[in-house]
Design a protein around this motif. Structure first.
Motif, PDB file in Angstrom:
ATOM      1  N   MET A  18       5.917  -6.124 -10.155  1.00 21.25           N
ATOM      2  CA  MET A  18       5.622  -4.697 -10.064  1.00 21.25           C
ATOM      3  C   MET A  18       6.899  -3.880  -9.884  1.00 21.25           C
ATOM      4  O   MET A  18       7.105  -2.853 -10.549  1.00 21.25           O
ATOM      5  CB  MET A  18       4.669  -4.442  -8.893  1.00 21.25           C
ATOM      6  CG  MET A  18       4.392  -2.974  -8.610  1.00 21.25           C
ATOM      7  SD  MET A  18       3.144  -2.732  -7.315  1.00 21.25           S
ATOM      8  CE  MET A  18       3.950  -3.540  -5.933  1.00 21.25           C
ATOM      9  N   ASN A  19       7.774  -4.328  -9.013  1.00 22.53           N
ATOM     10  CA  ASN A  19       8.983  -3.568  -8.728  1.00 22.53           C
ATOM     11  C   ASN A  19       9.938  -3.523  -9.915  1.00 22.53           C
ATOM     12  O   ASN A  19      10.513  -2.469 -10.216  1.00 22.53           O
ATOM     13  CB  ASN A  19       9.679  -4.143  -7.491  1.00 22.53           C
ATOM     14  CG  ASN A  19       9.122  -3.582  -6.191  1.00 22.53           C
ATOM     15  OD1 ASN A  19       9.617  -2.597  -5.670  1.00 22.53           O
ATOM     16  ND2 ASN A  19       8.080  -4.221  -5.672  1.00 22.53           N
TER      17      ASN A  19
ATOM     18  N   PRO B  85       0.694   7.238  -5.559  1.00 19.01           N
ATOM     19  CA  PRO B  85      -0.406   6.297  -5.330  1.00 19.01           C
ATOM     20  C   PRO B  85      -0.438   5.203  -6.404  1.00 19.01           C
ATOM     21  O   PRO B  85      -0.643   4.028  -6.104  1.00 19.01           O
ATOM     22  CB  PRO B  85      -1.653   7.177  -5.393  1.00 19.01           C
ATOM     23  CG  PRO B  85      -1.166   8.556  -5.102  1.00 19.01           C
ATOM     24  CD  PRO B  85       0.210   8.627  -5.663  1.00 19.01           C
ATOM     25  N   ASP B  86      -0.257   5.599  -7.652  1.00 20.04           N
ATOM     26  CA  ASP B  86      -0.148   4.691  -8.796  1.00 20.04           C
ATOM     27  C   ASP B  86       1.210   4.972  -9.433  1.00 20.04           C
ATOM     28  O   ASP B  86       1.395   5.992 -10.103  1.00 20.04           O
ATOM     29  CB  ASP B  86      -1.280   4.936  -9.789  1.00 20.04           C
ATOM     30  CG  ASP B  86      -1.220   4.010 -11.005  1.00 20.04           C
ATOM     31  OD1 ASP B  86      -0.111   3.607 -11.403  1.00 20.04           O
ATOM     32  OD2 ASP B  86      -2.287   3.713 -11.569  1.00 20.04           O
TER      33      ASP B  86
ATOM     34  N   ASN C  82       0.791  -1.236   0.000  1.00 20.56           N
ATOM     35  CA  ASN C  82       0.000   0.000   0.000  1.00 20.56           C
ATOM     36  C   ASN C  82       0.821   1.283   0.000  1.00 20.56           C
ATOM     37  O   ASN C  82       0.256   2.371   0.124  1.00 20.56           O
ATOM     38  CB  ASN C  82      -0.990   0.035   1.169  1.00 20.56           C
ATOM     39  CG  ASN C  82      -1.921  -1.158   1.164  1.00 20.56           C
ATOM     40  OD1 ASN C  82      -2.024  -1.869   0.170  1.00 20.56           O
ATOM     41  ND2 ASN C  82      -2.572  -1.408   2.279  1.00 20.56           N
ATOM     42  N   GLY C  83       2.126   1.200  -0.135  1.00 18.02           N
ATOM     43  CA  GLY C  83       2.914   2.414  -0.283  1.00 18.02           C
ATOM     44  C   GLY C  83       2.925   3.295   0.945  1.00 18.02           C
ATOM     45  O   GLY C  83       3.010   2.816   2.068  1.00 18.02           O
TER      46      GLY C  83
ATOM     47  N   PHE D 244      -2.325  -2.582  -2.479  1.00 23.14           N
ATOM     48  CA  PHE D 244      -1.567  -3.544  -3.268  1.00 23.14           C
ATOM     49  C   PHE D 244      -0.567  -4.273  -2.399  1.00 23.14           C
ATOM     50  O   PHE D 244      -0.135  -3.768  -1.366  1.00 23.14           O
ATOM     51  CB  PHE D 244      -0.842  -2.851  -4.430  1.00 23.14           C
ATOM     52  CG  PHE D 244       0.163  -1.802  -4.000  1.00 23.14           C
ATOM     53  CD1 PHE D 244       1.455  -2.161  -3.647  1.00 23.14           C
ATOM     54  CD2 PHE D 244      -0.195  -0.459  -3.963  1.00 23.14           C
ATOM     55  CE1 PHE D 244       2.376  -1.196  -3.254  1.00 23.14           C
ATOM     56  CE2 PHE D 244       0.724   0.506  -3.570  1.00 23.14           C
ATOM     57  CZ  PHE D 244       2.013   0.135  -3.213  1.00 23.14           C
ATOM     58  N   MET D 245      -0.215  -5.465  -2.828  1.00 23.95           N
ATOM     59  CA  MET D 245       0.828  -6.243  -2.184  1.00 23.95           C
ATOM     60  C   MET D 245       2.121  -6.055  -2.952  1.00 23.95           C
ATOM     61  O   MET D 245       2.115  -5.948  -4.177  1.00 23.95           O
ATOM     62  CB  MET D 245       0.449  -7.728  -2.157  1.00 23.95           C
ATOM     63  CG  MET D 245      -0.736  -8.041  -1.261  1.00 23.95           C
ATOM     64  SD  MET D 245      -0.341  -7.871   0.497  1.00 23.95           S
ATOM     65  CE  MET D 245       0.704  -9.311   0.742  1.00 23.95           C
TER      66      MET D 245
END
Length: 368
Positions: free
Chosen positions: A33-34, A332-333, A16-17, A27-28
């Motif tokens: 993603m990274n 956030p995104d 979740n940042g 998000f996990m």
């Protein structure tokens, strides 16, 4: 007036940042993603990727930071799929032997062809160490002494063929550590020193100081103080700060988005976080976070939001007023935020006198 800044991405290795809100994107953390974020940031000219360390979250309805990736292994993998951007991972000396750490850094420096750096973390969340049974009784008063001894050994392991060391916390006898890092005289070292002792340690031992403030004016004062401390010890250390960037089509839309996040604040998560700081921390960083936590959802990072023009003006002011050398950004995104940062915000910042240390063609493909 012009000023050159580096741009970095605070990688989402935590769930979740940096927004503690039920209404923020949930998000996990994961590898896919990274690595996608890291490769895209490199393609649009960002200078570095930074990964923090966390071993215990803050619970609440969002389970804030209960789910985290280990930063050194994550960033070593990202080093292997990038080619230019600098890679910085956090290490905690308390649970990592200095010779083991020295070897790990040299290995990742080889993987990255000399792009790896270390963020030294001596504390803040002492409960993370207590849960592992490794928290010394006197750690609050000795952590910088321990960190200094640890770093002295690491530096010896990076430069000497054999090391014999008789310290208070570590002892080495004819210890060998080879090969050495590619970077000379050593890899980049970063530390977040906000207290007087922390600033002094960072000025003497590191290259960059990560700073925070309860507002932009406070951040400017802290950044200039850090520059003054490093100057007194005969160095010119860089400064950096962490910011949450929210870009919308208009200022009104951005303000509405921020209010939406605040309306969904995870109260229990914030309460748990501030309790941790009240028990474990001292100095300006803790006070800044405690003040911020009274009425906000942005943890440890000041929010910068508005239209692209407004965001550019705010970022330029932060960089110019505090002569801050690096802006470490979170969104956030992430992918959408990076895209708009590249295409809409950076050109506006350049018109305001901000120069970027790396220049690449914009509009790189987001699928990279």
């Amino acid at each position: 007036m012009s000023h050159t800044v580096q741009l970095g991405v605070f990688m989402p290795v935590f769930n979740n940042g940096w927004i503690i809100s039920k209404n923020a994107p949930q998000f996990m953390p994961n590898w896919e993603m990274n690595q996608r974020i890291g490769r895209y940031a490199e393609s649009i000219g960002f200078d570095f990727l930074f990964s923090a360390v966390k071993w215990r979250g803050f619970d609440g309805e969002t389970q804030h930071w209960n789910h985290t990736l280990e930063p050194v292994t994550e960033m070593s993998a990202i080093a292997a799929v990038t080619s230019r951007i600098k890679i910085i991972a956090s290490m905690v000396p308390l649970y990592l032997h200095p010779v083991v750490a020295a070897k790990m850094v040299a290995t990742i420096d080889d993987i990255s062809d000399g792009r790896f750096g270390v963020n030294l973390v001596s504390g803040t969340y002492f409960g993370e160490f207590a849960q592992m049974g490794i928290l010394p009784d006197d750690y609050a008063t000795t952590r910088y002494d321990r960190l200094q001894e640890w770093l002295d050994i690491v530096n010896l392991a990076w430069t000497e063929e054999r090391v014999t060391y008789k310290g208070k916390y570590w002892q080495l006898e004819d210890c060998q550590c080879s090969p050495k890092p590619i970077q000379k005289p050593r890899p980049l070292l970063v530390c977040a020193g906000m207290s007087e002792r922390g600033m002094d340690f960072t000025a003497k031992n590191a290259d960059m100081n990560f700073l925070a403030g309860k507002n932009f004016g406070d951040l400017t004062a802290v950044a200039l103080q850090s520059k003054a401390v490093s100057s007194r010890v005969g160095k010119l250390n860089e400064t950096a700060t962490v910011l949450v960037i929210i870009i919308a089509d208009t200022d009104e839309a951005a303000e509405a988005e921020v209010q939406y996040y605040r309306d969904g604040v995870d109260v229990a998560g914030w309460q748990n976080l501030t309790q941790v700081y009240a028990e474990d921390s001292d100095g300006k960083m803790a006070q800044a976070l405690l003040e911020q936590a009274k009425n906000d959802v942005f943890y440890a990072a000041l929010p910068v939001y508005g239209s692209p023009k407004t965001v550019a003006e705010k970022l330029a002011k932060i960089a110019l007023d505090g002569q801050i050398d690096a802006l470490l950004l979170t969104f956030p995104d992430y992918m959408e935020g990076l895209r708009r940062m590249d295409l809409e915000v950076k050109p506006e910042m350049e018109r305001l006198g901000i120069q970027f240390s790396t220049t690449t063609t914009t509009s790189a493909g987001m699928g990279q």
